[in-house]
Design an enzyme around this catalytic site. Structure first.
Site, PDB file in Angstrom:
ATOM      1  N   VAL A 139       2.291   5.178   0.070  1.00 29.94           N
ATOM      2  CA  VAL A 139       2.233   6.485   0.723  1.00 29.94           C
ATOM      3  C   VAL A 139       1.960   7.546  -0.347  1.00 29.94           C
ATOM      4  O   VAL A 139       2.444   7.446  -1.476  1.00 29.94           O
ATOM      5  CB  VAL A 139       3.572   6.763   1.449  1.00 29.94           C
ATOM      6  N   THR A 191       0.856  -1.187   0.000  1.00 30.07           N
ATOM      7  CA  THR A 191       0.000   0.000   0.000  1.00 30.07           C
ATOM      8  C   THR A 191       0.892   1.238   0.000  1.00 30.07           C
ATOM      9  O   THR A 191       1.838   1.326   0.778  1.00 30.07           O
ATOM     10  CB  THR A 191      -0.938  -0.008   1.227  1.00 30.07           C
ATOM     11  N   ILE A 250       4.886  -1.187   2.899  1.00 29.01           N
ATOM     12  CA  ILE A 250       4.589   0.224   2.660  1.00 29.01           C
ATOM     13  C   ILE A 250       5.389   0.677   1.443  1.00 29.01           C
ATOM     14  O   ILE A 250       6.616   0.576   1.415  1.00 29.01           O
ATOM     15  CB  ILE A 250       4.949   1.077   3.892  1.00 29.01           C
ATOM     16  N   LYS A 251       4.675   1.175   0.433  1.00 22.21           N
ATOM     17  CA  LYS A 251       5.335   1.626  -0.795  1.00 22.21           C
ATOM     18  C   LYS A 251       5.709   3.102  -0.689  1.00 22.21           C
ATOM     19  O   LYS A 251       4.895   3.934  -0.307  1.00 22.21           O
ATOM     20  CB  LYS A 251       4.407   1.438  -2.010  1.00 22.21           C
ATOM     21  N   LEU A 252       6.949   3.366  -1.038  1.00 23.57           N
ATOM     22  CA  LEU A 252       7.481   4.728  -1.035  1.00 23.57           C
ATOM     23  C   LEU A 252       8.239   4.965  -2.334  1.00 23.57           C
ATOM     24  O   LEU A 252       8.882   4.050  -2.856  1.00 23.57           O
ATOM     25  CB  LEU A 252       8.461   4.911   0.129  1.00 23.57           C
TER      26      LEU A 252
END
Length: 317
Positions: free
Chosen positions: A97, A95, A131-133
Site C-alpha cells: 500500500v 504488494t 497486502i503490505k502495510l
C-alpha cells in the site's frame, strides 16, 4: 555436497525480495515480496514495458482525471508485476500500500481493497496475495480489519518489539522485521562498526520476536527481511520465512555446506498478556530511538520512490 541455499530451504521458507522476473526463474522461491522501490526498479527493465503500457491504457479507460489516471496506473502496474511473478512461484506475492497512507487507517483499508479487487479481476484469489502495510499503529489497525475480511497482510518496516507485539495481538498474517536496516542504524550511531552475526542487533531483534511469538502461541508468521550479508541469514535459519535479495540468494547458492538450525521452539506455551494499548505502543516504540528513526526513514524513502514512479507514469500518459 549441497549448497547453503538448498540446505536453508529445508529449515525455512525462502522468499525472493525482488520484482525481477528473471531472478524468480533462477532461484524458484516459494513466495515473493515487492515494495515501491522494487516496483520502481522493475519498471526500468525493458521486458516490463508492456506491463507499463497496459497499466496506462487501463487507467485511461477508468477516469478522465489525469491525477486519478496516475494513481490508477501505479496500482495496476504493481498488480501487473505481481501477476507476472505469480506465474513463476507456487505461493504468495506481497504488494504494498502507498507509504504516504501509513498514518491513515481508513485510507490503507480502501487502497488494500482496491489492490485485492484488481488481483481478483485478473483471476487471482486472496490466498495468493499479501497486502503490505507499514507497521504504524494506524497500519496495524487497518490490517486488523482487513484480516477480518479475509485479506491477509504483511506488516513491514518493523523495527521495535512494540510493533511486533501489536501485530500479533491484531491477528495479522505475517510480519517483516528488518535486520540489515537495524544494523545500519547501530553502525551509524554507535562506535561499533562491525558485528558478528550472533551479535548483530537486527538478528537479536528477530530472534526475540520469533521466541516471543512461539512462547505465547501466536500464529503470525515471522519473515526476517532486509539482509546485508549471508551471515545474518544463516543466523536466523529456522525462522518461519526469510525474504532475500537476488544477490544474496546467488551468494547462498554458491556457498557449499549444510546450514545449522538456529531458531526453533519446543517449549510450553505461556498465557498471553493483555493487548498493548495505543498509549503503551507509542511509549514503548518511542523508547527505542533506532525504531523511531528507521520507521519514519523507511516510510519517507518508500514515499519518495512512489512519487518517482508516479512521475515516470505521468511522463508516459
Amino acid at each position: 555436497m549441497t549448497n547453503k541455499l538448498t540446505s536453508l530451504r529445508k529449515l525455512t521458507t525462502v522468499v525472493a525480495d525482488t520484482g525481477d522476473i528473471a531472478a524468480m526463474k533462477l532461484y524458484q522461491p516459494q513466495d515473493a515480496t515487492t515494495n515501491p522501490s522494487l516496483i520502481l526498479n522493475a519498471a526500468q527493465i525493458p521486458e516490463y514495458r508492456k506491463l507499463i503500457d497496459e497499466a496506462i491504457e487501463w487507467a485511461r479507460s477508468q477516469s478522465d482525471s489525469r491525477e486519478q489516471q496516475i494513481v490508477d496506473a501505479c496500482d495496476k502496474l504493481a498488480v501487473n508485476i505481481g501477476l507476472e511473478i505469480l506465474k513463476l512461484i507456487p505461493g504468495r506475492i506481497s504488494t504494498e500500500v502507498d507509504a504516504r497512507l501509513s498514518y491513515d487507517t481508513e485510507a490503507c483499508i480502501v487502497k488494500a481493497r482496491r489492490l485485492i479487487k484488481l488481483y481478483n479481476e485478473a483471476g487471482i484469489s486472496n490466498d495468493r496475495i499479501l497486502i503490505k502495510l507499514a507497521s504504524t499503529w494506524q497500519g496495524i489497525r487497518a490490517a486488523e480489519q482487513l484480516e477480518k475480511e479475509g485479506i491477509n497482510c504483511n506488516l513491514t518496516l518493523l523495527f521495535s518489539f512494540a510493533q511486533a507485539r501489536a501485530c500479533a495481538e491484531a491477528g495479522v498474517y505475517l510480519i517483516s522485521p528488518f535486520v540489515g536496516r537495524i544494523m545500519d542504524w547501530y553502525k551509524a550511531n554507535t562506535d561499533k562498526k562491525e558485528f558478528a552475526p550472533a551479535e548483530d542487533p537486527g538478528v537479536i531483534s528477530v530472534t526475540e520476536i520469533y521466541n516471543y511469538y512461539k512462547e505465547h502461541g501466536y500464529n503470525t508468521v515471522v519473515m526476517g527481511a532486509s539482509f546485508r550479508n549471508i551471515g545474518e541469514i544463516l543466523e536466523l535459519a529456522g525462522c518461519d520465512r526469510l525474504t532475500i535479495s537476488p544477490a544474496l540468494l546467488k551468494e547462498l547458492s554458491e556457498a557449499q555446506g549444510e546450514v545449522e538450525h538456529k531458531l526453533s521452539f519446543n517449549g510450553e506455551v505461556k498465557s498471553r498478556p493483555a493487548p498493548i494499548t495505543e498509549a503503551e505502543f507509542y511509549w514503548q516504540h518511542n523508547a527505542d530511538p533506532m525504531a523511531v528513526d528507521k520507521l519514519s526513514d523507511g516510510i519517507r524513502k518508500f514515499a519518495v520512490d512512489q512519487e518517482k514512479l508516479e512521475k515516470m507514469i505521468a511522463d508516459l500518459l
